[in-house]
Every structure is written in structure tokens, then in C-alpha cells.
Write a protein that holds these residues in place. Structure first.
Motif, PDB file in Angstrom:
ATOM      1  N   LEU A  42      -4.148   3.046  -4.714  1.00  0.00           N
ATOM      2  CA  LEU A  42      -3.345   3.042  -3.489  1.00  0.00           C
ATOM      3  C   LEU A  42      -2.485   1.789  -3.358  1.00  0.00           C
ATOM      4  CD1 LEU A  42      -6.037   4.385  -0.986  1.00  0.00           C
ATOM      5  CD2 LEU A  42      -4.097   5.652  -1.931  1.00  0.00           C
ATOM      6  N   ASP A  43      -2.410   0.990  -4.416  1.00  0.00           N
ATOM      7  CA  ASP A  43      -1.627  -0.241  -4.369  1.00  0.00           C
ATOM      8  C   ASP A  43      -0.235  -0.013  -4.928  1.00  0.00           C
ATOM      9  OD1 ASP A  43      -2.911   0.093  -6.942  1.00  0.00           O
ATOM     10  OD2 ASP A  43      -2.077  -1.864  -7.470  1.00  0.00           O
ATOM     11  N   GLU A  57      -7.694   7.257   0.992  1.00  0.00           N
ATOM     12  CA  GLU A  57      -6.951   6.510   2.014  1.00  0.00           C
ATOM     13  C   GLU A  57      -7.851   6.156   3.195  1.00  0.00           C
ATOM     14  OE1 GLU A  57      -2.365   8.094   1.480  1.00  0.00           O
ATOM     15  OE2 GLU A  57      -3.812   9.357   2.550  1.00  0.00           O
ATOM     16  N   LEU A  74     -10.061   3.289   2.156  1.00  0.00           N
ATOM     17  CA  LEU A  74      -9.393   1.991   2.164  1.00  0.00           C
ATOM     18  C   LEU A  74      -9.188   1.485   3.594  1.00  0.00           C
ATOM     19  CD1 LEU A  74      -8.121  -0.223   0.452  1.00  0.00           C
ATOM     20  CD2 LEU A  74      -5.930   0.952   0.667  1.00  0.00           C
ATOM     21  N   ALA A  89      -8.080  -1.525  -3.409  1.00  0.00           N
ATOM     22  CA  ALA A  89      -6.833  -0.754  -3.374  1.00  0.00           C
ATOM     23  C   ALA A  89      -6.444  -0.278  -4.764  1.00  0.00           C
ATOM     24  CB  ALA A  89      -5.719  -1.589  -2.748  1.00  0.00           C
ATOM     25  N   LEU A 123       0.832  -1.193   0.000  1.00  0.00           N
ATOM     26  CA  LEU A 123       0.000   0.000   0.000  1.00  0.00           C
ATOM     27  C   LEU A 123       0.868   1.244   0.000  1.00  0.00           C
ATOM     28  CD1 LEU A 123      -2.647  -1.113   2.656  1.00  0.00           C
ATOM     29  CD2 LEU A 123      -2.862  -1.211   0.176  1.00  0.00           C
TER      30      LEU A 123
END
Length: 540
Positions: free
Chosen positions: A443-444, A383, A386, A438, A190
């Protein structure tokens, strides 16, 4: 209010189970009695070994089906149970509670030991809020929703609010092992500070859930027996009790950690294996003695592991590997035992209420608690979204559900199997969608997987030195130069160079390439100078 914890603090009936099979009278033993007892012991050990082997081998299945390994362990336990193919009868919550508490102590210690303070210190504020206030809010939201749901579905049958709040408290904590086993299985990480935030929150929120569970059990028992509410005034006692138990847990956890580090460096055992015995004793002392002092043992053991993992002492690396193995063994034992304890038919009977509460927990309660706790933070909306979704429930809620069972709470079987269903729903639905979510939120990151090091330095107290890796980033000015021309300070010894998926033995004429990682041995001062010479970050 009478405390449920009793003389043993956290509330599990230590040594409450019977050893009657091993302490039979001479009349009971008779001819062949000793041999029969031995055969039972051998059969039990054989079955235990088969279950552990089955779980260890079946763990490979989790990566293929994109599911946390704990589900596999639970599945093995359910298959071996009284309604499965194994037909093993196990319905003793006292033994399950004792084994589960000990297992959680080792798991939390290992989690704290593996947590790098340098990576989590920047998020410890919001991580601490999520693991305390976030857990409290989640428990409150789930408890209130469950109470209203029962009143709507069962108008003629009153379920006390405290019973519902207890259910919410049990399922309020998340599971770090479940989250990161999913990420590692698909080589995904992440971005930004999400990884350390989730690592710290997931590793440190079990103490709060355990505290709320133990606090609410006597209230729920009193209300279910009397049929009347004890009033909201009793709930205000949670604040002083929380401050006392958590503060004691934190302070004593630091104390045990510092004491263990000092003892490791001073005792100078003649036999190396005794250092690992000392590590086991540290776990028992931190957890048990803290509970005797009315502190939170789960908080203390996590903090003890955190202190020791970020300190320098003899056999640090070996102790970390040992407790990593112990944590995996305890996870296998814990989840398999909980799978044995569950009755599949009762889990299925609880599917309706379990699915409704699980949906509310995942879609409303957890996100609402996260957004309230992270209000005003620098984390972006994506964020926070997630973090809201990466809230998998694991073995801790199922283990905590044995506490009401042991205490004799009314409808304890219903509560246990609702919790079991919620955990299964969470790890299956959220576990299989973490990576798509993600990626959809951008966000990965690819997970950096380092190969196993063929050479590892262990501090045995005879050398004032340590090893550290220095990675060669793109654009470094010395790329293409030989090792002999780097100008490393005197006393810096390059042991290995990690290149790609393997390692090479360095020589003076070895050329440095981009993305190489130099494993260098030296004193702390020399390693600091080496970092300045190379101008590259160290991987601590």
C-alpha cells in the motif's frame, strides 16, 4: 450532573495562573527588586529561546532515526526538566492546561486550513465515523480493559470504571502530524484514498476525545470521592450533550470561517501585517466564543480552518504560511512543555500498566474499532489493517491528561504518566513500523516532493487571477512541442516550468517535456479553459 467546564466552556481555568511576581507590593520590591524581576524575565526568555532552538535543530534527528518529531520535542523537554540536565522545575498543570489548549487551537486551525476538501470529500463519511464513533469505541474498549486489569492486579483496591473510561478517552485520538512526518521523512505515501482518509480522521478526532474527557471528569471525581458507582444512567447523558456541543461547534465553525473570509475581502487594511493579526483573532474568536456558547471549541476551530483554507480571499497563501509557522511553534511549545511537566521516574514507574494498556490499544482496541466502523466499506482488508496500525498517539492525549490533574482527580499523576508512557510507546513502536507494514501490505507509494517555488502569486485584491500547476503526464500529445505552439487561451501566462528538482524560466521556444509542470497565471475561467486545452489534471 454538574459540568466541569464551568464559565469557560472546555474546562481550562483561563487566567487562573498568578502574576504575583509582576505585581509585588512596594514593601516586597525593595532595593534592586525591579532589577531582580527583570533578570528573571531575561533568564526565562533566554531559556525559552534555547529550548525552541534546540527543538528546531533536533527535528533533523527525527528523520535519521525514523521517529516522529514530537518525540524529539518531548525528549528535549524531559532533558531540560527537574530530573534532567536542565534542572528546570515545572509542575503547574494550570499553566500547562492553558498553554496546551491555546496551542491545540492553533494546531487544529492549521490542520483544517491545509486540508483540501476536494481530496477528502470522498472519504468524509468513513472519516467522520472513525473520528467520532471510532474514538468512542476505542475509549470504551480501553476503559473496560483497564478496569478489568486493575481488578485483576489490585483485588483489594477499587479503581472506578469511570476513571478507567476517562483514561481510555484521553488516549482515544490519533495524531496526524506524527503519522505524516514519518511518511515524509522517508519519502513514502499511501495508495488510493488511504492518505486523505487518515488525514481527515487524524485531524478531526481530537474534538471527540476532548468532549469525552470533559464529560467523564465530574463522573470520575464523584465516584472516586464516594467510592460508589453513579450508575450507568449517567452515561446516557453523553448523547444529548454530544449532539449539542458538536453541532454547535460545527455550525459556529462554519459561521466564523465564512465571516472571516468576508472580512478579509472587505476590510482593505492599509498595512499587510494586519491581515495576519486578523488571522490570529479569528483563531481566538472561533475557539473562545464557541466555548462560551457551550459548543465544542476544538471542533469549531478545525472547521473554521477547513472553511477558510478552501475559500478564496485576500492573502490566502500568506495566511496559510503564517499559520503553518504558528502551528510548528505551538507544537514545539506544547510538546516541550509537556516534557517538562512529566517526571521521568514516574513515567518509568508507570511502565508496566502503560505497556499493557498500550499493547491492548494498538493490537486490539484500535483495530477492532476500525473494522467495526469500516464494515461494509469499499476499503480492502489490507487497507483496513493499515488504518488500524496507523493510529499514532501524539500531543493531544498528553495535553488532555492535564484536565484531570487540574480538576483534582484522585490518582491524577498516575493517569498523566500512564498516558505519557502510552504516547511514547505508540510513537516509537508504531512510528518505526509504519513503512514496513505499508510495504508488506503493498500500500506504499513514492512520495511526490515538489521543490520550493521561487515565485508565488499572492492575491491582494487588485487582480482577478490565480496560479495553478498543470502536470504533463506521459503520453500527452504535445510532448516535444514548443510553448508557443500549444495554443493556450488568451490571458493564460506561463510563469515557470517545474522540471525535475528545479524551475526554468519559460520562453516561446521552450520545449515541453514529460513530467513538466506548468505554473500558469490567469482568471478562474482562463485556467479552466487551459486545463481543457492541455488535457492534463490540475494540482489544486
Amino acid at each position: 450532573m454538574e459540568s466541569f467546564s464551568g464559565p469557560h466552556g472546555i474546562g481550562f481555568p483561563l487566567f487562573a495562573f498568578s502574576f504575583r511576581k509582576f505585581f509585588l507590593s512596594p514593601v516586597q520590591i525593595g532595593k534592586g527588586g525591579i532589577q531582580g524581576i527583570k533578570m528573571e524575565l531575561y533568564q526565562g526568555l533566554t531559556v525559552l529561546a534555547i529550548l525552541i532552538l534546540a527543538c528546531a535543530c533536533a527535528s533533523k534527528l527525527s528523520s535519521w532515526i525514523n521517529m516522529p518529531v514530537l518525540v524529539v520535542f518531548l525528549g528535549v523537554g524531559m532533558l531540560a526538566g527537574s530530573e534532567g540536565i536542565g534542572q528546570i522545575p515545572f509542575e503547574d498543570p494550570h499553566i500547562a492546561n492553558i498553554i496546551g489548549s491555546i496551542a491545540m487551537a492553533f494546531i487544529l486551525f492549521s490542520g483544517g486550513f491545509d486540508t483540501k476538501w476536494s481530496s477528502v470529500k470522498s472519504v468524509v463519511g468513513y472519516g467522520g465515523i472513525l473520528s467520532s464513533i471510532g474514538v468512542l469505541l476505542t475509549a470504551l474498549f480501553v476503559g473496560l480493559f483497564t478496569w478489568f486489569f486493575f481488578r485483576w492486579q489490585l483485588p483489594g483496591r477499587t479503581i472506578p470504571l469511570s476513571w478507567c473510561l476517562l483514561l481510555g478517552s484521553i488516549v482515544s485520538s490519533t495524531d496526524a502530524a506524527a503519522v505524516f512526518s514519518i511518511l515524509r521523512s522517508k519519502s513514502v505515501s499511501l495508495r488510493g484514498k488511504l492518505q486523505p482518509l487518515l488525514e481527515f480522521e487524524s485531524g478531526s478526532n481530537d474534538p471527540m476525545a476532548a468532549f469525552l474527557t470533559i464529560f467523564l471528569i465530574p463522573i470520575a471525581i464523584a465516584e472516586t470521592k464516594s467510592g460508589t458507582s453513579t450508575g450507568f444512567s449517567v452515561y446516557w447523558q453523553i448523547l444529548p450533550s454530544f449532539l449539542l456541543r458538536m453541532t454547535l461547534g460545527l455550525v459556529l465553525g462554519i459561521l466564523w470561517g465564512k465571516l472571516a473570509v468576508w472580512l478579509f475581502n472587505k476590510i482593505n487594511f492599509e498595512y499587510d501585517g494586519l491581515y495576519y493579526v486578523l488571522g490570529v483573532a479569528t483563531v481566538f474568536l472561533s475557539f473562545g466564543c464557541t466555548e462560551l456558547c457551550q459548543g465544542n471549541g476544538f471542533m469549531a476551530i478545525y472547521v473554521t480552518g477547513l472553511v477558510m483554507g478552501n475559500s478564496k480571499f485576500i492573502y490566502h497563501n500568506g495566511l496559510g504560511r503564517f499559520h503553518d509557522g504558528m502551528a510548528w511553534l505551538m507544537q514545539v511549545v506544547l510538546f516541550t512543555m509537556l516534557g517538562l511537566l512529566a517526571t521521568p521516574s514516574l513515567v518509568w514507574d508507570a511502565r508496566y500498566i502503560g505497556l499493557v494498556v498500550a499493547a491492548f490499544l494498538m493490537i486490539i482496541a484500535r483495530p477492532l474499532a476500525v473494522f467495526l466502523c469500516m464494515f461494509g466499506s469499499k476499503f480492502s482488508y489490507n487497507e483496513r489493517l493499515l488504518v488500524s496500525w496507523v493510529g499514532l498517539r501524539g500531543g493531544a492525549p498528553v495535553m488532555l491528561a492535564t484536565f484531570p490533574w487540574v480538576a483534582g482527580l484522585e490518582q491524577h499523576m498516575l493517569m498523566f504518566h500512564i498516558v505519557f508512557f502510552i504516547v511514547l510507546t505508540s510513537v516509537v513502536l508504531q512510528g518505526m513500523t509504519i513503512m514496513p507494514v505499508a510495504k508488506a501490505l503493498h500500500l506504499d507509494l513514492p512520495l511526490r516532493i515538489h521543490p520550493r517555488v521561487p515565485l508565488e502569486f499572492e492575491n491582494t485584491g487588485n487582480l482577478d487571477g490565480d496560479t495553478r500547476e498543470f502536470e504533463v503526464l506521459p503520453g500527452a500529445p504535445f510532448i516535444g512541442r514548443t510553448l508557443a505552439t500549444l495554443g493556450l487561451p488568451a490571458g493564460a501566462l506561463v510563469l515557470l516550468i517545474r522540471r525535475g528538482g528545479g524551475f526554468i524560466v519559460p520562453h516561446g521556444n521552450t520545449e515541453i517535456m514529460v513530467n513538466d509542470a506548468l505554473m500558469i497565471l490567469g482568471s478562474p475561467e482562463i485556467l479552466a479553459k487551459t486545463g481543457k486545452v492541455l488535457g492534463v489534471p490540475s494540482e489544486d
